[in-house]
Design a protein around this motif. Structure first.
Motif, PDB file in Angstrom:
ATOM      1  N   PRO A 177       0.811  -1.227   0.000  1.00  0.00           N
ATOM      2  CA  PRO A 177       0.000   0.000   0.000  1.00  0.00           C
ATOM      3  C   PRO A 177       0.841   1.273   0.000  1.00  0.00           C
ATOM      4  CG  PRO A 177      -0.929  -1.600   1.512  1.00  0.00           C
ATOM      5  CD  PRO A 177       0.386  -2.165   1.050  1.00  0.00           C
ATOM      6  N   VAL A 178       2.016   1.235   0.645  1.00  0.00           N
ATOM      7  CA  VAL A 178       2.889   2.412   0.654  1.00  0.00           C
ATOM      8  C   VAL A 178       3.367   2.721  -0.766  1.00  0.00           C
ATOM      9  CG1 VAL A 178       5.055   3.370   1.537  1.00  0.00           C
ATOM     10  CG2 VAL A 178       3.630   1.921   3.006  1.00  0.00           C
ATOM     11  N   ILE A 179       3.697   1.680  -1.535  1.00  0.00           N
ATOM     12  CA  ILE A 179       4.137   1.865  -2.915  1.00  0.00           C
ATOM     13  C   ILE A 179       3.009   2.468  -3.749  1.00  0.00           C
ATOM     14  CG2 ILE A 179       5.047   0.698  -4.952  1.00  0.00           C
ATOM     15  CD1 ILE A 179       6.934   0.743  -2.540  1.00  0.00           C
ATOM     16  N   ALA A 180       1.788   1.990  -3.543  1.00  0.00           N
ATOM     17  CA  ALA A 180       0.643   2.521  -4.292  1.00  0.00           C
ATOM     18  C   ALA A 180       0.389   3.988  -3.957  1.00  0.00           C
ATOM     19  CB  ALA A 180      -0.599   1.688  -3.997  1.00  0.00           C
ATOM     20  N   VAL A 181       0.450   4.337  -2.680  1.00  0.00           N
ATOM     21  CA  VAL A 181       0.233   5.731  -2.263  1.00  0.00           C
ATOM     22  C   VAL A 181       1.324   6.629  -2.838  1.00  0.00           C
ATOM     23  CG1 VAL A 181       0.210   7.299  -0.281  1.00  0.00           C
ATOM     24  CG2 VAL A 181      -1.043   5.137  -0.186  1.00  0.00           C
ATOM     25  N   LEU A 182       2.564   6.145  -2.842  1.00  0.00           N
ATOM     26  CA  LEU A 182       3.672   6.920  -3.411  1.00  0.00           C
ATOM     27  C   LEU A 182       3.424   7.225  -4.888  1.00  0.00           C
ATOM     28  CD1 LEU A 182       6.531   8.146  -3.357  1.00  0.00           C
ATOM     29  CD2 LEU A 182       7.419   5.831  -3.799  1.00  0.00           C
ATOM     30  N   GLY A 183       3.029   6.206  -5.656  1.00  0.00           N
ATOM     31  CA  GLY A 183       2.771   6.410  -7.078  1.00  0.00           C
ATOM     32  C   GLY A 183       1.621   7.362  -7.326  1.00  0.00           C
ATOM     33  N   ALA A 184       0.507   7.183  -6.597  1.00  0.00           N
ATOM     34  CA  ALA A 184      -0.665   8.031  -6.799  1.00  0.00           C
ATOM     35  C   ALA A 184      -0.383   9.480  -6.402  1.00  0.00           C
ATOM     36  CB  ALA A 184      -1.847   7.484  -5.999  1.00  0.00           C
ATOM     37  N   ALA A 185       0.280   9.677  -5.255  1.00  0.00           N
ATOM     38  CA  ALA A 185       0.575  11.033  -4.790  1.00  0.00           C
ATOM     39  C   ALA A 185       1.508  11.743  -5.759  1.00  0.00           C
ATOM     40  CB  ALA A 185       1.192  10.982  -3.392  1.00  0.00           C
ATOM     41  N   THR A 186       2.519  11.032  -6.264  1.00  0.00           N
ATOM     42  CA  THR A 186       3.451  11.631  -7.218  1.00  0.00           C
ATOM     43  C   THR A 186       2.727  12.056  -8.488  1.00  0.00           C
ATOM     44  OG1 THR A 186       5.244  10.233  -6.369  1.00  0.00           O
ATOM     45  CG2 THR A 186       5.599  11.289  -8.498  1.00  0.00           C
ATOM     46  N   ALA A 187       1.842  11.194  -8.977  1.00  0.00           N
ATOM     47  CA  ALA A 187       1.106  11.517 -10.209  1.00  0.00           C
ATOM     48  C   ALA A 187       0.198  12.729 -10.016  1.00  0.00           C
ATOM     49  CB  ALA A 187       0.295  10.305 -10.656  1.00  0.00           C
ATOM     50  N   LEU A 188      -0.529  12.762  -8.909  1.00  0.00           N
ATOM     51  CA  LEU A 188      -1.456  13.874  -8.684  1.00  0.00           C
ATOM     52  C   LEU A 188      -0.714  15.196  -8.541  1.00  0.00           C
ATOM     53  CD1 LEU A 188      -4.017  12.230  -6.230  1.00  0.00           C
ATOM     54  CD2 LEU A 188      -4.393  12.852  -8.613  1.00  0.00           C
ATOM     55  N   VAL A 189       0.363  15.186  -7.767  1.00  0.00           N
ATOM     56  CA  VAL A 189       1.114  16.432  -7.566  1.00  0.00           C
ATOM     57  C   VAL A 189       1.801  16.858  -8.854  1.00  0.00           C
ATOM     58  CG1 VAL A 189       3.072  17.475  -6.359  1.00  0.00           C
ATOM     59  CG2 VAL A 189       1.455  16.036  -5.101  1.00  0.00           C
ATOM     60  N   TRP A 190       2.449  15.907  -9.531  1.00  0.00           N
ATOM     61  CA  TRP A 190       3.218  16.263 -10.722  1.00  0.00           C
ATOM     62  C   TRP A 190       2.335  16.822 -11.831  1.00  0.00           C
ATOM     63  CZ3 TRP A 190       8.341  16.658 -11.813  1.00  0.00           C
ATOM     64  CH2 TRP A 190       8.658  16.902 -13.162  1.00  0.00           C
ATOM     65  N   PHE A 191       1.298  16.086 -12.182  1.00  0.00           N
ATOM     66  CA  PHE A 191       0.505  16.496 -13.343  1.00  0.00           C
ATOM     67  C   PHE A 191      -0.417  17.673 -13.043  1.00  0.00           C
ATOM     68  CE2 PHE A 191       1.588  12.075 -14.536  1.00  0.00           C
ATOM     69  CZ  PHE A 191       2.273  12.369 -15.703  1.00  0.00           C
ATOM     70  N   ARG A 192      -0.777  17.877 -11.783  1.00  0.00           N
ATOM     71  CA  ARG A 192      -1.528  19.089 -11.457  1.00  0.00           C
ATOM     72  C   ARG A 192      -0.656  20.328 -11.621  1.00  0.00           C
ATOM     73  NH1 ARG A 192      -6.880  19.639 -11.188  1.00  0.00           N
ATOM     74  NH2 ARG A 192      -6.626  21.255  -9.594  1.00  0.00           N
ATOM     75  N   ARG A 193       0.647  20.180 -11.369  1.00  0.00           N
ATOM     76  CA  ARG A 193       1.562  21.320 -11.454  1.00  0.00           C
ATOM     77  C   ARG A 193       2.237  21.421 -12.825  1.00  0.00           C
ATOM     78  NH1 ARG A 193       5.518  21.454  -6.407  1.00  0.00           N
ATOM     79  NH2 ARG A 193       6.035  23.419  -7.462  1.00  0.00           N
ATOM     80  N   GLN A 194       2.478  20.274 -13.456  1.00  0.00           N
ATOM     81  CA  GLN A 194       3.272  20.259 -14.684  1.00  0.00           C
ATOM     82  C   GLN A 194       2.488  19.821 -15.918  1.00  0.00           C
ATOM     83  OE1 GLN A 194       6.536  21.121 -14.985  1.00  0.00           O
ATOM     84  NE2 GLN A 194       6.786  21.620 -12.826  1.00  0.00           N
ATOM     85  N   GLY A 195       1.214  19.517 -15.751  1.00  0.00           N
ATOM     86  CA  GLY A 195       0.456  18.988 -16.876  1.00  0.00           C
ATOM     87  C   GLY A 195      -0.233  20.045 -17.711  1.00  0.00           C
ATOM     88  N   ARG A 196      -0.780  19.605 -18.835  1.00  0.00           N
ATOM     89  CA  ARG A 196      -1.482  20.483 -19.780  1.00  0.00           C
ATOM     90  C   ARG A 196      -2.879  19.923 -19.992  1.00  0.00           C
ATOM     91  NH1 ARG A 196      -2.256  20.492 -25.420  1.00  0.00           N
ATOM     92  NH2 ARG A 196      -1.296  18.426 -25.455  1.00  0.00           N
ATOM     93  N   LYS A 197      -3.882  20.781 -19.861  1.00  0.00           N
ATOM     94  CA  LYS A 197      -5.271  20.365 -20.004  1.00  0.00           C
ATOM     95  C   LYS A 197      -5.780  20.757 -21.382  1.00  0.00           C
ATOM     96  CE  LYS A 197      -9.670  20.585 -17.494  1.00  0.00           C
ATOM     97  NZ  LYS A 197     -10.354  21.169 -16.312  1.00  0.00           N
ATOM     98  N   GLU A 198      -6.190  19.758 -22.163  1.00  0.00           N
ATOM     99  CA  GLU A 198      -6.682  20.034 -23.501  1.00  0.00           C
ATOM    100  C   GLU A 198      -8.151  20.440 -23.469  1.00  0.00           C
ATOM    101  OE1 GLU A 198      -5.869  16.468 -25.686  1.00  0.00           O
ATOM    102  OE2 GLU A 198      -3.782  17.031 -26.077  1.00  0.00           O
ATOM    103  N   ALA A 199      -8.618  20.997 -24.565  1.00  0.00           N
ATOM    104  CA  ALA A 199     -10.004  21.469 -24.635  1.00  0.00           C
ATOM    105  C   ALA A 199     -10.992  20.315 -24.522  1.00  0.00           C
ATOM    106  CB  ALA A 199     -10.228  22.233 -25.939  1.00  0.00           C
ATOM    107  N   ARG A 200     -10.658  19.199 -25.144  1.00  0.00           N
ATOM    108  CA  ARG A 200     -11.539  18.035 -25.108  1.00  0.00           C
ATOM    109  C   ARG A 200     -10.838  16.854 -24.461  1.00  0.00           C
ATOM    110  NH1 ARG A 200     -14.816  17.388 -30.840  1.00  0.00           N
ATOM    111  NH2 ARG A 200     -16.032  19.328 -30.722  1.00  0.00           N
ATOM    112  N   LEU A 201     -11.582  16.138 -23.642  1.00  0.00           N
ATOM    113  CA  LEU A 201     -11.053  14.934 -23.018  1.00  0.00           C
ATOM    114  C   LEU A 201     -11.125  13.778 -24.000  1.00  0.00           C
ATOM    115  CD1 LEU A 201     -10.041  13.590 -20.368  1.00  0.00           C
ATOM    116  CD2 LEU A 201     -12.435  13.059 -19.867  1.00  0.00           C
ATOM    117  N   SER A 202     -10.025  13.056 -24.130  1.00  0.00           N
ATOM    118  CA  SER A 202      -9.990  11.915 -25.041  1.00  0.00           C
ATOM    119  C   SER A 202     -11.052  10.885 -24.662  1.00  0.00           C
ATOM    120  CB  SER A 202      -8.601  11.268 -24.998  1.00  0.00           C
ATOM    121  OG  SER A 202      -8.600  10.039 -25.691  1.00  0.00           O
TER     122      SER A 202
END
Length: 274
Positions: free
Chosen positions: A107-132
């Motif tokens: 579970p610690v590994i899963a939380v690490l992966g999920a937290a990293t993804a949420l923080v990274w892509f919220r700060r570094q991601g790009r939101k397109e006009a339409r969702l695929s």
């Protein structure tokens, strides 16, 4: 033909460069190639291979290394969890979910992966006009897998003996030459092998979240939740002493915990979609 060149350049830029810098590079090169329009052969001759062109633009190189490290961490979290219940990943199973470990670190590994993804892509991601359209489809696949795990726990908690007898018996493909209830054994196999397939979906979502819409991270987060529920059920069914704990009560506890993980995964996916 020029569109193919630009498509490669866009993907390379979005993979190697931060979102804002990538969009600036893409805009500059699109303007350069459109005035006047130039054939693809000329672009390859005069400008060079798109990936090599973008590679020369990475400044500073540490920025790309940070992203690559984050990607490798997220990919390793979901891949190592996904293959851990398979024959290939058995050493990882011993590390993450050893049957004599009171508190598994999976579970610690899963939380690490999920937290990293949420923080990274919220700060570094790009939101397109339409969702695929592929995003809701793959989210539905993850939900179906979660539903299978939850149904398995619910059915065993409701009537354990009746569930075992529902489909008769089957001899396992590996392990002791003894018959097991088909409804019990085959679903456990589906959870183990399905986790590996869901992990590949998660890695694909990571790549798309970087090169396209950051909301692909929702698929990665829900895939992690789906894998974790399956692996915890496998861990508990392997480690519990069925002579001390009534099976129905044990599966009732599993159902509650898996429902909690599912709820957390849905919340995380919702955050990633916002």
């Amino acid at each position: 033909m020029k569109k193919d060149y630009m498509a490669r350049l866009e993907k390379a830029a979005r993979w190697r460069l931060p979102p804002q810098e990538a969009e600036e590079v893409i805009s500059d090169y699109r303007d350069m190639f459109d005035t006047p329009p130039r054939p693809e052969e000329e672009l390859y001759r005069d400008v060079g291979d798109p990936e090599k062109v973008v590679k020369l633009l990475v400044s500073p190189p540490e920025t790309y290394r940070v992203w690559l490290t984050a990607f490798l961490v997220m990919a390793a979290c979901i891949l190592t969890l996904g293959i851990s219940p398979t024959a290939l990943g058995f050493p990882l199973w011993l590390l993450y979910f050893h049957i004599w470990t009171e508190h598994p670190i999976g579970p610690v590994i899963a939380v690490l992966g999920a937290a990293t993804a949420l923080v990274w892509f919220r700060r570094q991601g790009r939101k397109e006009a339409r969702l695929s359209k592929a995003v809701p489809i793959l989210l539905a696949v993850c939900l179906a897998f979660l539903g299978m795990v939850l149904w398995f726990c619910w059915a065993c908690a409701r009537d354990f003996e009746g569930f075992l007898a529902m489909w008769g018996t089957v001899k396992p493909w590996i392990g002791p030459n003894t018959s097991q209830a088909a409804s019990y054994y085959l679903l456990r196999v589906a959870m183990a092998d399905g986790s590996a397939l869901i992990a590949l979906v998660g890695v694909f979502a990571l790549v798309r979240a970087r090169t396209g819409d950051r909301r692909w991270a929702a698929v990665y987060v829900l895939a992690l939740a789906a894998i974790l529920t399956a692996l915890l059920v496998l861990y508990w069914t392997n480690s519990l002493d069925w002579t001390e704990v009534p099976p129905a009560e044990a599966f009732r506890q599993m159902l509650l915990r898996c429902a909690g993980i599912t709820a957390a995964g849905l919340v995380g996916a919702g955050v990633a979609l916002c």
